[in-house]
Design a protein around this motif. Sequence first.
Motif, PDB file in Angstrom:
ATOM      1  N   VAL A 254      87.358  68.168 -18.531  1.00 46.25           N
ATOM      2  CA  VAL A 254      87.086  69.514 -18.013  1.00 46.25           C
ATOM      3  C   VAL A 254      86.033  68.929 -17.380  1.00 46.25           C
ATOM      4  O   VAL A 254      85.295  69.923 -16.193  1.00 46.25           O
ATOM      5  CB  VAL A 254      87.463  70.360 -18.488  1.00 46.25           C
ATOM      6  CG1 VAL A 254      86.502  71.249 -19.499  1.00 46.25           C
ATOM      7  CG2 VAL A 254      87.311  71.918 -17.420  1.00 46.25           C
ATOM      8  N   PHE A 255      84.782  68.685 -18.434  1.00 50.53           N
ATOM      9  CA  PHE A 255      83.425  68.317 -18.249  1.00 50.53           C
ATOM     10  C   PHE A 255      83.330  67.722 -16.361  1.00 50.53           C
ATOM     11  O   PHE A 255      82.404  67.483 -15.711  1.00 50.53           O
ATOM     12  CB  PHE A 255      82.470  67.401 -19.067  1.00 50.53           C
ATOM     13  CG  PHE A 255      82.531  68.427 -20.330  1.00 50.53           C
ATOM     14  CD1 PHE A 255      82.041  70.252 -20.253  1.00 50.53           C
ATOM     15  CD2 PHE A 255      82.594  67.930 -21.412  1.00 50.53           C
ATOM     16  CE1 PHE A 255      82.329  70.797 -21.372  1.00 50.53           C
ATOM     17  CE2 PHE A 255      82.034  69.080 -22.471  1.00 50.53           C
ATOM     18  CZ  PHE A 255      82.147  69.982 -22.446  1.00 50.53           C
ATOM     19  N   ARG A 256      83.926  66.338 -16.419  1.00 56.22           N
ATOM     20  CA  ARG A 256      84.637  65.666 -15.479  1.00 56.22           C
ATOM     21  C   ARG A 256      84.556  66.193 -13.453  1.00 56.22           C
ATOM     22  O   ARG A 256      83.331  65.819 -13.382  1.00 56.22           O
ATOM     23  CB  ARG A 256      85.744  64.859 -15.259  1.00 56.22           C
ATOM     24  CG  ARG A 256      85.506  63.869 -17.117  1.00 56.22           C
ATOM     25  CD  ARG A 256      84.572  62.941 -16.883  1.00 56.22           C
ATOM     26  NE  ARG A 256      84.639  62.291 -18.101  1.00 56.22           N
ATOM     27  CZ  ARG A 256      83.700  62.503 -18.946  1.00 56.22           C
ATOM     28  NH1 ARG A 256      82.656  62.792 -18.406  1.00 56.22           N
ATOM     29  NH2 ARG A 256      83.822  61.278 -19.714  1.00 56.22           N
ATOM     30  N   VAL A 257      84.847  67.804 -13.517  1.00 52.58           N
ATOM     31  CA  VAL A 257      84.646  68.742 -12.414  1.00 52.58           C
ATOM     32  C   VAL A 257      83.447  68.677 -12.437  1.00 52.58           C
ATOM     33  O   VAL A 257      83.033  68.537 -11.246  1.00 52.58           O
ATOM     34  CB  VAL A 257      86.401  70.158 -13.091  1.00 52.58           C
ATOM     35  CG1 VAL A 257      85.850  70.364 -12.327  1.00 52.58           C
ATOM     36  CG2 VAL A 257      87.300  69.778 -13.171  1.00 52.58           C
ATOM     37  N   LEU A 258      82.882  69.099 -13.617  1.00 49.97           N
ATOM     38  CA  LEU A 258      81.150  69.318 -13.366  1.00 49.97           C
ATOM     39  C   LEU A 258      80.382  68.649 -12.743  1.00 49.97           C
ATOM     40  O   LEU A 258      79.689  68.807 -11.924  1.00 49.97           O
ATOM     41  CB  LEU A 258      80.443  70.172 -14.557  1.00 49.97           C
ATOM     42  CG  LEU A 258      80.890  70.830 -15.460  1.00 49.97           C
ATOM     43  CD1 LEU A 258      80.045  71.795 -15.810  1.00 49.97           C
ATOM     44  CD2 LEU A 258      80.847  72.205 -14.225  1.00 49.97           C
ATOM     45  N   ASP A 259      80.916  67.041 -12.826  1.00 50.24           N
ATOM     46  CA  ASP A 259      80.237  66.034 -12.385  1.00 50.24           C
ATOM     47  C   ASP A 259      81.270  65.968 -11.055  1.00 50.24           C
ATOM     48  O   ASP A 259      80.460  65.241 -10.104  1.00 50.24           O
ATOM     49  CB  ASP A 259      80.204  64.970 -12.689  1.00 50.24           C
ATOM     50  CG  ASP A 259      79.779  64.765 -13.970  1.00 50.24           C
ATOM     51  OD1 ASP A 259      78.979  65.832 -14.103  1.00 50.24           O
ATOM     52  OD2 ASP A 259      80.609  63.943 -14.452  1.00 50.24           O
ATOM     53  N   SER A 260      81.682  66.987 -10.607  1.00 47.12           N
ATOM     54  CA  SER A 260      82.875  66.023  -9.566  1.00 47.12           C
ATOM     55  C   SER A 260      81.616  66.640  -7.834  1.00 47.12           C
ATOM     56  O   SER A 260      81.363  66.782  -7.695  1.00 47.12           O
ATOM     57  CB  SER A 260      83.827  66.862  -9.466  1.00 47.12           C
ATOM     58  OG  SER A 260      84.174  66.698  -7.710  1.00 47.12           O
TER      59      SER A 260
ATOM     60  N   ASP B  67      69.461  72.600 -16.120  1.00 46.77           N
ATOM     61  CA  ASP B  67      70.934  73.086 -15.508  1.00 46.77           C
ATOM     62  C   ASP B  67      71.492  72.575 -16.634  1.00 46.77           C
ATOM     63  O   ASP B  67      72.296  71.732 -16.848  1.00 46.77           O
ATOM     64  CB  ASP B  67      69.997  71.647 -13.835  1.00 46.77           C
ATOM     65  CG  ASP B  67      72.304  71.929 -13.885  1.00 46.77           C
ATOM     66  OD1 ASP B  67      72.850  72.823 -14.034  1.00 46.77           O
ATOM     67  OD2 ASP B  67      72.456  70.834 -12.938  1.00 46.77           O
ATOM     68  N   PRO B  68      72.031  73.976 -16.021  1.00 48.46           N
ATOM     69  CA  PRO B  68      73.491  74.448 -17.832  1.00 48.46           C
ATOM     70  C   PRO B  68      74.159  73.495 -16.970  1.00 48.46           C
ATOM     71  O   PRO B  68      75.150  73.843 -18.078  1.00 48.46           O
ATOM     72  CB  PRO B  68      73.596  76.007 -17.459  1.00 48.46           C
ATOM     73  CG  PRO B  68      72.245  76.480 -16.617  1.00 48.46           C
ATOM     74  CD  PRO B  68      71.544  75.600 -16.270  1.00 48.46           C
ATOM     75  N   LYS B  69      74.477  72.850 -16.223  1.00 52.16           N
ATOM     76  CA  LYS B  69      75.582  72.470 -15.144  1.00 52.16           C
ATOM     77  C   LYS B  69      75.420  70.684 -15.802  1.00 52.16           C
ATOM     78  O   LYS B  69      76.640  70.088 -14.859  1.00 52.16           O
ATOM     79  CB  LYS B  69      76.094  72.836 -13.612  1.00 52.16           C
ATOM     80  CG  LYS B  69      76.280  74.040 -13.759  1.00 52.16           C
ATOM     81  CD  LYS B  69      76.750  74.063 -12.019  1.00 52.16           C
ATOM     82  CE  LYS B  69      76.222  75.566 -12.142  1.00 52.16           C
ATOM     83  NZ  LYS B  69      76.408  76.900 -11.216  1.00 52.16           N
ATOM     84  N   LEU B  70      74.746  70.899 -16.574  1.00 50.79           N
ATOM     85  CA  LEU B  70      74.151  68.914 -16.665  1.00 50.79           C
ATOM     86  C   LEU B  70      75.240  69.068 -17.581  1.00 50.79           C
ATOM     87  O   LEU B  70      74.785  69.240 -18.703  1.00 50.79           O
ATOM     88  CB  LEU B  70      72.370  68.498 -16.839  1.00 50.79           C
ATOM     89  CG  LEU B  70      72.656  67.102 -16.523  1.00 50.79           C
ATOM     90  CD1 LEU B  70      72.910  66.560 -15.546  1.00 50.79           C
ATOM     91  CD2 LEU B  70      71.428  66.937 -16.990  1.00 50.79           C
ATOM     92  N   VAL B  71      76.518  68.868 -17.651  1.00 42.61           N
ATOM     93  CA  VAL B  71      77.403  67.705 -18.746  1.00 42.61           C
ATOM     94  C   VAL B  71      76.912  66.450 -18.626  1.00 42.61           C
ATOM     95  O   VAL B  71      77.322  65.135 -20.214  1.00 42.61           O
ATOM     96  CB  VAL B  71      78.727  68.134 -18.364  1.00 42.61           C
ATOM     97  CG1 VAL B  71      78.279  70.007 -18.770  1.00 42.61           C
ATOM     98  CG2 VAL B  71      79.157  67.808 -16.933  1.00 42.61           C
ATOM     99  N   ARG B  72      76.514  65.375 -17.572  1.00 47.56           N
ATOM    100  CA  ARG B  72      76.906  64.130 -17.665  1.00 47.56           C
ATOM    101  C   ARG B  72      77.616  63.302 -18.004  1.00 47.56           C
ATOM    102  O   ARG B  72      78.577  63.760 -18.662  1.00 47.56           O
ATOM    103  CB  ARG B  72      76.214  63.449 -18.764  1.00 47.56           C
ATOM    104  CG  ARG B  72      74.520  63.715 -19.235  1.00 47.56           C
ATOM    105  CD  ARG B  72      72.964  62.838 -17.989  1.00 47.56           C
ATOM    106  NE  ARG B  72      73.302  61.691 -18.628  1.00 47.56           N
ATOM    107  CZ  ARG B  72      73.453  61.136 -17.577  1.00 47.56           C
ATOM    108  NH1 ARG B  72      74.011  60.385 -16.595  1.00 47.56           N
ATOM    109  NH2 ARG B  72      73.738  58.954 -18.503  1.00 47.56           N
ATOM    110  N   GLY B  73      78.362  62.165 -17.073  1.00 45.22           N
ATOM    111  CA  GLY B  73      79.387  61.394 -17.071  1.00 45.22           C
ATOM    112  C   GLY B  73      80.141  60.667 -18.577  1.00 45.22           C
ATOM    113  O   GLY B  73      81.438  60.332 -18.097  1.00 45.22           O
ATOM    114  N   LEU B  74      79.018  60.722 -19.685  1.00 47.38           N
ATOM    115  CA  LEU B  74      79.793  59.797 -20.460  1.00 47.38           C
ATOM    116  C   LEU B  74      79.777  61.076 -22.084  1.00 47.38           C
ATOM    117  O   LEU B  74      78.860  61.069 -22.190  1.00 47.38           O
ATOM    118  CB  LEU B  74      78.975  58.648 -21.182  1.00 47.38           C
ATOM    119  CG  LEU B  74      78.092  58.149 -19.989  1.00 47.38           C
ATOM    120  CD1 LEU B  74      77.189  56.663 -20.288  1.00 47.38           C
ATOM    121  CD2 LEU B  74      79.205  56.680 -18.823  1.00 47.38           C
TER     122      LEU B  74
END
Length: 422
Positions: free
Chosen positions: A206-212, A256-263
């Motif tokens: 689900v974290f990947r949705v934040l990177d979309s 930025d609480p939405k920053l999750v990174r793609g790895l």
Amino acid sequence: MAKKFSVPRGTTDILPTEILAWQDIEEKARKLSKIYGFREIRTPIYEESALFKRSLGQTSDVVNKQLLELAGDQKEGFALRPEGTASIVRSYIENGLDRKESISKLFYMGSMFRGERPQKGRLREFHQIGAEVIGPSAKSPYLDAEIIALAVNMLKSFGANDFVLKINSLGSAEDKTNFSKWLREQLKPFVSELSENDQGRYERNVFRVLDSKDEKAQKVIASLDIGYDHLCSESKAYFDQVKSALDQLKVEYVEDPKLVRGLDYYTDTVFEISCSSLGSQDALGAGGRYNNLVDQLGGPKVDAIGFALGIERILLAIGDREDTKEGSLLCYVIAMEEECFPRAFELLNTLREKQIPCDICYKTSSMKNQMKAANKSLARFAMILGKDEMQKGIVTLKDMKEGNQQEIEIDKIDNIIKVLRN
Ligand code: HAM
């Protein structure tokens, strides 16, 4: 007609006219990393594919779509490295660095490979400058701040100033699981509104949705009230300490609480440095903590943090710089006639022995042509040796910048060098 070859798509030649800008960045990065106590490490450009799959995560775009695997009949597959962290952790474990030092501060530079669709600032072979700190003593909020400051100070030393640093904390592995559960709940009512690709991301990670980058996903994400509730009190306190240490170092940041990174490997502090003038590929660099990766790859339970900067994007961000256009030659030797060439050649090599960067025109064409070549070489001086000079026992030294010239006795090499070095 013979086939003409071109560079593979998404790769580029770095030509001699561009190399000074690269070397300038590389030298400054080496120097600064030393000042911060790092030592350089070099690992192979390919590793077992499984290393990247296990480190970066099967659902990351880098593994899922961009891993460039090598064809071959070996049982275990190999892939070109898409980044440096996994290889460095592999090397840390394999070489038992934890038994030799309580903290390993490792700096690296080199080509990375990702099978991406090429566009401005996105290549299939690109170059990273990176730093990783691994070891039993590698957990301190001051270290997080120091790593972020090193990335920022490197960028500043390269001449990049127009960038924004975003930071966030993902918390511990448990916090991450809680965050992921919460995010799934929040996104559930909107899943049917997401693109097919993002629906898949929702299912797999689900974290990947934040990177979309998809507009629909961006809109849904903007409507969510993402904060720091998923962090336990210990993770929150740690993040607060990282921020105070950054304040102490006077490093400006945006939370930025939405920053999750793609790895997948990140825990706790994550950060990204972006430059809006670069368009869609705006990340100059990024990094974060990965406290569980060494252990997950079969190594000791030690903490770790690091970052990587992309050299091509840095070059795009700083643009053309006059001071990296100068030539590296100090003197260009011109033999006006064929019979003067042996003496000119001797002089050339005497100068080289004295560490003067110089070159010669191997073809004794007209003075005009040779002066053109001297100009093109960007050498500061042209040293002219013709019949007249030979008879008088002198050379003519022309200062290509100031336009003046002077005659110096050919045998007084020290006097010649004095003028060249003045
Ligand atoms: P990353 O965000 O995947 O992180 O890449 C770091 C930087 O490499 C990006 O910010 C960008 O400047 C550059 N980069 C990535 N892909 C490309 C590409 N296709 N073309 C041009 N430049 C690119 C990592 O690689 C992590 N290993 C960073 C890290 C180190 N985390 C902890 N330690």
